[in-house]
Enzyme design. Structure first.
Site, PDB file in Angstrom:
ATOM      1  N   ARG A   9       0.699  -1.436  -0.062  1.00 39.29           N
ATOM      2  CA  ARG A   9      -0.138  -0.082   0.156  1.00 39.29           C
ATOM      3  C   ARG A   9       0.815   1.193   0.015  1.00 39.29           C
ATOM      4  O   ARG A   9       0.404   2.341  -0.533  1.00 39.29           O
ATOM      5  CB  ARG A   9      -1.015  -0.089   1.309  1.00 39.29           C
ATOM      6  CG  ARG A   9      -2.294  -1.097   0.986  1.00 39.29           C
ATOM      7  CD  ARG A   9      -3.146  -1.035   2.158  1.00 39.29           C
ATOM      8  NE  ARG A   9      -2.307  -1.376   3.190  1.00 39.29           N
ATOM      9  CZ  ARG A   9      -2.492  -2.746   3.720  1.00 39.29           C
ATOM     10  NH1 ARG A   9      -2.854  -3.804   2.968  1.00 39.29           N
ATOM     11  NH2 ARG A   9      -1.758  -3.184   4.983  1.00 39.29           N
TER      12      ARG A   9
ATOM     13  N   GLU B 151       5.135  -8.435  15.773  1.00 40.58           N
ATOM     14  CA  GLU B 151       4.684  -8.861  16.828  1.00 40.58           C
ATOM     15  C   GLU B 151       4.713 -10.299  17.101  1.00 40.58           C
ATOM     16  O   GLU B 151       5.250 -10.585  18.517  1.00 40.58           O
ATOM     17  CB  GLU B 151       3.111  -8.569  16.779  1.00 40.58           C
ATOM     18  CG  GLU B 151       2.323  -8.250  18.164  1.00 40.58           C
ATOM     19  CD  GLU B 151       0.897  -7.831  17.881  1.00 40.58           C
ATOM     20  OE1 GLU B 151       0.407  -7.660  16.693  1.00 40.58           O
ATOM     21  OE2 GLU B 151       0.478  -7.792  18.885  1.00 40.58           O
TER      22      GLU B 151
END
Ligand code: AMP
Length: 172
Positions: free
Chosen positions: A60, A97
């Site tokens: 993106r 994460e």
């Protein structure tokens, strides 16, 4: 107005995994006037900085970085997932994460001392942009700024990339 732009960001719960609130920018992209305004507002912040290249992060980041570069009269440098760039590359691995991920850039993408702006859609934990910073550092580029459409402030990604001119149009 950033508020009008913010209305076009759609929250999609549990995408791509349970527990993630995905910020979907496609309703903004489909609205020509709002998209134009969003890019102009992001470009406005950097127009006096003399940017040589906008480093765009797959995928993106390409959508936002390309019109931003055009607006700033700058070139574009893609940062991609491994195995996508055809010429010689360098890699950076960064923490997610859970686990790690790797990004690549062409070895000759940035002339030493080149003044670059990094562009991506969302600043979340800052892991991705931390990886991009490592790549640019290795190529001896000068990071003039880091631009995001959206910043998830509660994830404190900004703290990982301290010392840079960070701009985000919309903050949560
Ligand atoms: P991070 O490395 O945690 O800062 O994550 C940034 C990257 O993951 C960006 O390239 C975003 O496209 C994507 N990302 C992370 N969190 C979200 C979210 N909540 N909504 C949309 N994209 C996200």
């Amino acid at each position: 107005m950033p508020q009008d732009i913010q209305k076009l960001i759609r929250d999609v719960p549990d995408f791509p995994k349970p527990g993630i609130m995905f910020k979907d920018i496609t309703p903004l992209l489909v609205d020509g006037q709002a998209f134009h305004r969003a890019i102009d507002l992001m470009a406005e912040h950097y127009k006096k900085h003399k940017i040589d290249q906008v480093v765009c992060v797959e995928a993106r980041g390409f959508i936002l970085g390309a019109p931003l570069a055009y607006r700033l009269g700058a070139g574009i440098v893609p940062v991609r997932k491994p195995g996508k760039l055809p010429h010689e590359t360098i890699q950076a691995t960064y923490a997610l994460e859970y686990g790690t991920d790797t990004l690549e850039i062409h070895k000759d993408a940035i002339p030493a001392g080149g003044r670059v702006l990094i562009a991506d859609d969302v600043l979340a934990t800052g892991g991705t942009v931390g990886g991009v910073l490592k790549l640019i550092e290795q190529l001896q580029g000068k990071v003039v700024g880091i631009a995001f459409l959206i910043e998830l402030g509660f994830l404190k990604g900004r703290e990982k990339i301290k010392g840079h001119d960070i701009f985000s149009l919309i903050r949560y």
